[in-house]
Design a protein around this motif. Structure first.
Motif, short mmCIF file in Angstrom:
data_model
loop_
_atom_site.label_atom_id
_atom_site.label_comp_id
_atom_site.label_asym_id
_atom_site.label_seq_id
_atom_site.Cartn_x
_atom_site.Cartn_y
_atom_site.Cartn_z
N GLY A 11 70.41 26.82 60.46
CA GLY A 11 70.08 27.68 59.34
C GLY A 11 69.03 28.73 59.62
N GLU A 12 68.28 28.59 60.71
CA GLU A 12 67.20 29.53 61.02
C GLU A 12 67.47 30.39 62.24
OE1 GLU A 12 63.13 27.37 59.50
OE2 GLU A 12 63.68 27.15 61.61
N ALA A 13 68.23 29.86 63.19
CA ALA A 13 68.30 30.49 64.50
C ALA A 13 69.72 30.54 65.05
CB ALA A 13 67.41 29.74 65.49
N ILE A 14 69.96 31.56 65.86
CA ILE A 14 71.15 31.65 66.68
C ILE A 14 70.68 32.03 68.08
CG2 ILE A 14 73.31 32.90 67.11
CD1 ILE A 14 73.44 33.52 64.12
N VAL A 15 71.20 31.37 69.08
CA VAL A 15 70.97 31.80 70.46
C VAL A 15 72.33 32.19 71.03
CG1 VAL A 15 70.10 31.21 72.76
CG2 VAL A 15 69.00 30.23 70.72
N ILE A 16 72.41 33.41 71.56
CA ILE A 16 73.64 33.85 72.19
C ILE A 16 73.43 33.99 73.70
CG2 ILE A 16 74.45 35.07 70.14
CD1 ILE A 16 73.73 37.72 71.64
N ASP A 17 74.53 33.91 74.43
CA ASP A 17 74.53 34.22 75.86
C ASP A 17 74.86 35.70 75.95
OD1 ASP A 17 74.87 34.41 78.57
OD2 ASP A 17 76.44 32.88 78.72
N LYS A 18 73.81 36.53 75.99
CA LYS A 18 74.02 37.98 75.97
C LYS A 18 74.72 38.44 77.25
CE LYS A 18 71.09 41.21 77.21
NZ LYS A 18 71.98 42.16 77.95
N PRO A 19 75.79 39.18 77.12
CA PRO A 19 76.46 39.67 78.33
C PRO A 19 75.61 40.70 79.06
CG PRO A 19 77.90 39.81 76.38
CD PRO A 19 76.52 39.55 75.89
N ALA A 20 75.70 40.71 80.37
CA ALA A 20 75.06 41.77 81.16
C ALA A 20 75.70 43.10 80.77
CB ALA A 20 75.24 41.50 82.65
N GLY A 21 74.88 44.13 80.66
CA GLY A 21 75.38 45.46 80.30
C GLY A 21 75.26 45.80 78.83
N LEU A 22 74.94 44.79 78.00
CA LEU A 22 74.79 45.03 76.56
C LEU A 22 73.31 45.19 76.22
CD1 LEU A 22 76.16 45.12 73.71
CD2 LEU A 22 75.64 42.67 73.55
N PRO A 23 72.88 46.38 75.80
CA PRO A 23 71.47 46.55 75.44
C PRO A 23 71.15 45.88 74.10
CG PRO A 23 72.66 48.61 75.15
CD PRO A 23 73.63 47.64 75.72
N VAL A 24 69.95 45.35 73.98
CA VAL A 24 69.52 44.74 72.72
C VAL A 24 69.21 45.84 71.70
CG1 VAL A 24 67.75 43.32 71.60
CG2 VAL A 24 68.66 42.66 73.85
N ASP A 25 68.51 46.87 72.13
CA ASP A 25 68.17 47.99 71.25
C ASP A 25 69.19 49.12 71.42
OD1 ASP A 25 65.78 46.82 70.22
OD2 ASP A 25 64.77 47.34 72.08
N ARG A 26 69.43 49.86 70.36
CA ARG A 26 70.40 50.96 70.41
C ARG A 26 69.93 52.03 71.41
NH1 ARG A 26 74.43 53.04 67.28
NH2 ARG A 26 74.13 51.44 65.69
N PRO A 27 70.73 52.38 72.39
CA PRO A 27 70.34 53.43 73.33
C PRO A 27 70.26 54.79 72.65
CG PRO A 27 72.13 52.08 74.22
CD PRO A 27 72.00 51.74 72.76
N ARG A 28 69.53 55.71 73.26
CA ARG A 28 69.37 57.04 72.67
C ARG A 28 70.70 57.78 72.56
NH1 ARG A 28 63.88 59.40 75.65
NH2 ARG A 28 62.41 57.89 74.74
N ASP A 29 71.63 57.46 73.46
CA ASP A 29 72.92 58.15 73.42
C ASP A 29 73.86 57.56 72.37
OD1 ASP A 29 73.78 55.78 74.51
OD2 ASP A 29 74.31 56.61 76.46
N GLY A 30 73.38 56.53 71.65
CA GLY A 30 74.17 55.96 70.58
C GLY A 30 75.30 55.06 71.03
N SER A 31 75.30 54.66 72.30
CA SER A 31 76.37 53.80 72.81
C SER A 31 76.22 52.38 72.27
CB SER A 31 76.37 53.79 74.35
OG SER A 31 75.12 53.37 74.85
N ILE A 32 77.22 51.55 72.52
CA ILE A 32 77.29 50.20 71.95
C ILE A 32 76.07 49.37 72.34
CG2 ILE A 32 78.59 48.04 72.01
CD1 ILE A 32 79.97 50.16 70.41
#
Length: 223
Positions: A11-32
Protein backbone atom coordinates in the motif's frame (compact mmCIF):
# COMPACT_ATOMS: atom_id res chain seq x y z
CA UNK A 1 5.31 -3.61 -20.15
CA UNK A 2 6.56 -1.71 -17.10
CA UNK A 3 4.12 -3.69 -14.92
CA UNK A 4 6.22 -6.77 -15.60
CA UNK A 5 9.19 -5.08 -13.91
CA UNK A 6 7.54 -4.80 -10.46
CA UNK A 7 9.65 -6.51 -7.77
CA UNK A 8 7.75 -5.37 -4.64
CA UNK A 9 4.37 -3.77 -4.03
CA UNK A 10 2.18 -2.92 -1.05
CA UNK A 11 0.00 0.00 0.00
CA UNK A 12 2.94 2.39 0.41
CA UNK A 13 5.68 1.30 -1.95
CA UNK A 14 6.51 -0.14 -5.33
CA UNK A 15 9.99 -1.26 -6.33
CA UNK A 16 10.60 -1.76 -10.04
CA UNK A 17 13.53 -3.26 -11.91
CA UNK A 18 14.24 -0.16 -13.99
CA UNK A 19 15.46 -1.04 -17.47
CA UNK A 20 18.81 0.33 -18.59
CA UNK A 21 18.29 3.26 -20.95
CA UNK A 22 15.14 4.57 -19.23
CA UNK A 23 15.74 7.93 -17.51
CA UNK A 24 13.96 8.58 -14.21
CA UNK A 25 13.56 12.30 -14.93
CA UNK A 26 12.15 13.64 -18.20
CA UNK A 27 15.04 14.52 -20.55
CA UNK A 28 15.24 18.03 -21.99
CA UNK A 29 14.48 16.67 -25.45
CA UNK A 30 11.17 15.31 -24.16
CA UNK A 31 12.00 11.69 -24.96
CA UNK A 32 10.47 8.75 -23.08
CA UNK A 33 11.16 8.60 -19.34
CA UNK A 34 9.74 6.86 -16.27
CA UNK A 35 7.04 9.54 -16.12
CA UNK A 36 5.51 8.09 -19.30
CA UNK A 37 4.97 4.76 -17.51
CA UNK A 38 3.60 5.94 -14.14
CA UNK A 39 -0.05 5.71 -15.20
CA UNK A 40 0.52 1.97 -15.66
CA UNK A 41 1.84 1.61 -12.10
CA UNK A 42 -1.19 2.79 -10.13
CA UNK A 43 -2.60 -0.73 -9.50
CA UNK A 44 -6.01 0.54 -8.45
CA UNK A 45 -4.86 3.81 -6.84
CA UNK A 46 -5.89 7.13 -8.38
CA UNK A 47 -2.58 8.78 -7.52
CA UNK A 48 0.48 8.07 -9.66
CA UNK A 49 3.49 6.78 -7.68
CA UNK A 50 6.56 9.00 -7.48
CA UNK A 51 10.26 8.10 -7.50
CA UNK A 52 11.95 8.47 -4.11
CA UNK A 53 15.53 8.40 -5.43
CA UNK A 54 17.34 8.30 -8.78
CA UNK A 55 19.24 5.85 -10.92
CA UNK A 56 21.30 6.99 -13.88
CA UNK A 57 19.66 6.48 -17.27
CA UNK A 58 21.95 3.57 -18.16
CA UNK A 59 21.93 1.95 -14.71
CA UNK A 60 19.34 -0.80 -14.31
CA UNK A 61 17.79 -2.28 -11.19
CA UNK A 62 15.90 -1.51 -8.00
CA UNK A 63 14.08 1.84 -8.00
CA UNK A 64 11.73 2.76 -5.13
CA UNK A 65 8.43 4.54 -5.85
CA UNK A 66 6.13 5.89 -3.15
CA UNK A 67 2.36 5.51 -3.52
CA UNK A 68 1.39 8.52 -1.39
CA UNK A 69 3.07 11.75 -0.18
CA UNK A 70 3.43 10.67 3.46
CA UNK A 71 5.20 7.48 2.46
CA UNK A 72 7.40 9.49 0.07
CA UNK A 73 8.49 11.78 2.90
CA UNK A 74 9.26 8.85 5.24
CA UNK A 75 11.24 7.02 2.57
CA UNK A 76 13.23 10.15 1.73
CA UNK A 77 14.06 10.55 5.42
CA UNK A 78 15.32 6.96 5.49
CA UNK A 79 17.63 7.67 2.55
CA UNK A 80 18.88 10.90 4.12
CA UNK A 81 19.50 9.14 7.44
CA UNK A 82 21.60 6.46 5.74
CA UNK A 83 19.37 3.64 6.96
CA UNK A 84 18.64 2.28 3.46
CA UNK A 85 20.76 -0.71 2.43
CA UNK A 86 21.79 -0.87 -1.23
CA UNK A 87 23.82 -3.40 -3.18
CA UNK A 88 25.01 -2.78 -6.71
CA UNK A 89 26.88 -5.11 -9.02
CA UNK A 90 29.28 -3.96 -11.72
CA UNK A 91 31.91 -5.17 -14.12
CA UNK A 92 35.06 -3.05 -14.07
CA UNK A 93 37.86 -2.71 -16.62
CA UNK A 94 40.54 -4.37 -14.51
CA UNK A 95 41.13 -6.43 -11.38
CA UNK A 96 41.88 -4.66 -8.05
CA UNK A 97 44.93 -5.69 -6.03
CA UNK A 98 42.75 -6.20 -2.96
CA UNK A 99 39.69 -8.40 -2.54
CA UNK A 100 37.59 -5.83 -0.68
CA UNK A 101 37.76 -2.39 0.87
CA UNK A 102 36.17 0.97 1.62
CA UNK A 103 36.41 3.97 -0.69
CA UNK A 104 36.11 7.22 1.27
CA UNK A 105 36.32 9.93 -1.38
CA UNK A 106 34.29 13.17 -1.12
CA UNK A 107 32.69 14.21 -4.42
CA UNK A 108 32.13 17.59 -6.05
CA UNK A 109 30.46 18.63 -9.29
CA UNK A 110 32.66 20.29 -11.93
CA UNK A 111 31.75 21.56 -15.37
CA UNK A 112 33.28 23.06 -18.47
CA UNK A 113 31.87 24.39 -21.74
CA UNK A 114 33.72 21.70 -23.68
CA UNK A 115 33.02 18.58 -21.63
CA UNK A 116 29.82 19.49 -19.75
CA UNK A 117 29.46 18.47 -16.11
CA UNK A 118 30.78 15.50 -14.18
CA UNK A 119 31.57 14.50 -10.60
CA UNK A 120 35.09 14.16 -9.26
CA UNK A 121 36.88 13.47 -6.01
CA UNK A 122 37.72 16.56 -3.99
CA UNK A 123 38.41 17.04 -0.25
CA UNK A 124 36.06 20.05 -0.36
CA UNK A 125 33.22 17.94 -1.79
CA UNK A 126 30.36 16.16 -0.05
CA UNK A 127 31.19 13.05 1.97
CA UNK A 128 30.89 9.83 -0.06
CA UNK A 129 31.69 6.28 1.09
CA UNK A 130 31.35 2.97 -0.73
CA UNK A 131 32.27 -0.51 0.45
CA UNK A 132 33.19 -2.98 -2.27
CA UNK A 133 34.07 -6.64 -2.73
CA UNK A 134 35.34 -8.62 -5.71
CA UNK A 135 32.99 -11.50 -6.53
CA UNK A 136 34.83 -12.97 -9.53
CA UNK A 137 37.31 -12.09 -12.27
CA UNK A 138 37.97 -13.25 -15.80
CA UNK A 139 39.75 -12.02 -18.91
CA UNK A 140 41.22 -9.02 -17.13
CA UNK A 141 37.94 -7.73 -15.69
CA UNK A 142 36.39 -8.03 -12.23
CA UNK A 143 32.78 -8.59 -11.16
CA UNK A 144 32.33 -6.39 -8.09
CA UNK A 145 29.63 -5.78 -5.48
CA UNK A 146 29.38 -2.17 -4.31
CA UNK A 147 27.61 -1.14 -1.09
CA UNK A 148 27.21 2.66 -1.05
CA UNK A 149 26.87 4.14 2.42
CA UNK A 150 25.96 7.56 0.97
CA UNK A 151 23.97 8.48 -2.11
CA UNK A 152 25.87 11.05 -4.16
CA UNK A 153 25.36 11.58 -7.88
CA UNK A 154 27.47 9.11 -9.93
CA UNK A 155 29.02 7.92 -6.65
CA UNK A 156 29.80 4.33 -7.65
CA UNK A 157 31.00 5.32 -11.11
CA UNK A 158 33.45 7.90 -9.76
CA UNK A 159 34.54 5.73 -6.83
CA UNK A 160 35.37 2.93 -9.26
CA UNK A 161 37.26 5.21 -11.64
CA UNK A 162 39.07 7.40 -9.09
CA UNK A 163 38.90 5.39 -5.86
CA UNK A 164 39.83 2.00 -7.30
CA UNK A 165 41.53 3.48 -10.35
CA UNK A 166 39.46 1.12 -12.53
CA UNK A 167 36.35 2.48 -14.28
CA UNK A 168 33.11 0.56 -14.77
CA UNK A 169 32.98 -1.18 -18.13
CA UNK A 170 30.95 0.78 -20.65
CA UNK A 171 31.10 4.09 -18.76
CA UNK A 172 31.31 6.83 -21.41
CA UNK A 173 32.03 9.61 -18.89
CA UNK A 174 34.47 8.15 -16.36
CA UNK A 175 35.94 5.38 -18.46
CA UNK A 176 35.85 4.21 -22.07
CA UNK A 177 32.56 2.87 -23.40
CA UNK A 178 34.17 0.67 -26.12
CA UNK A 179 30.70 0.23 -27.59
CA UNK A 180 29.51 -1.65 -24.49
CA UNK A 181 26.52 -0.78 -22.28
CA UNK A 182 27.17 0.54 -18.78
CA UNK A 183 27.79 -2.53 -16.61
CA UNK A 184 26.16 -1.22 -13.42
CA UNK A 185 23.02 -2.68 -11.83
CA UNK A 186 21.16 -1.88 -8.59
CA UNK A 187 20.75 -5.48 -7.44
CA UNK A 188 19.19 -5.05 -4.00
CA UNK A 189 17.34 -2.45 -1.96
CA UNK A 190 16.10 -2.63 1.64
CA UNK A 191 14.23 0.25 3.27
CA UNK A 192 13.36 -0.12 6.98
CA UNK A 193 9.90 0.91 8.16
CA UNK A 194 9.26 1.23 11.91
CA UNK A 195 6.41 -1.05 12.92
CA UNK A 196 6.11 -2.59 9.45
CA UNK A 197 8.07 -5.12 7.39
CA UNK A 198 10.98 -3.70 5.42
CA UNK A 199 10.55 -2.75 1.80
CA UNK A 200 12.90 -5.31 0.25
CA UNK A 201 13.58 -6.19 -3.36
CA UNK A 202 16.23 -7.95 -5.40
CA UNK A 203 16.57 -7.40 -9.15
CA UNK A 204 17.89 -10.37 -11.15
CA UNK A 205 21.25 -10.09 -12.88
CA UNK A 206 20.70 -8.65 -16.37
CA UNK A 207 21.55 -10.55 -19.53
CA UNK A 208 24.33 -8.08 -20.39
CA UNK A 209 26.28 -9.36 -17.36
CA UNK A 210 25.71 -12.99 -18.23
CA UNK A 211 26.87 -12.30 -21.79
CA UNK A 212 30.25 -11.28 -20.33
CA UNK A 213 30.42 -14.42 -18.20
CA UNK A 214 29.39 -12.86 -14.89
CA UNK A 215 26.40 -13.49 -12.65
CA UNK A 216 25.04 -16.51 -14.44
CA UNK A 217 24.92 -18.63 -11.28
CA UNK A 218 23.88 -17.81 -7.75
CA UNK A 219 23.25 -14.20 -6.87
CA UNK A 220 25.98 -12.57 -4.73
CA UNK A 221 25.21 -12.31 -1.04
CA UNK A 222 25.02 -9.24 1.16
CA UNK A 223 28.71 -9.20 1.98
Amino acid sequence: MIQDHVLFIDGEAIVIDKPAGLPVDRPRDGSISLENHLANLTFGFQRWPTAVHRLDRDTSGCLLLARNPKAHARFQQAFEAGSVTKRYIAVIDGVPDEEAGLIDLPLIKVSSAEAGWRMTGDPKGKSARTRWRVLASREGRAFVAFYPETGRTHQIRVHAAEGLGIPITGDPVYGAAHGRPLMLHAAQLTVPRPGKPDVHAEAPTPQRFKAMGFGGGAEPDNG
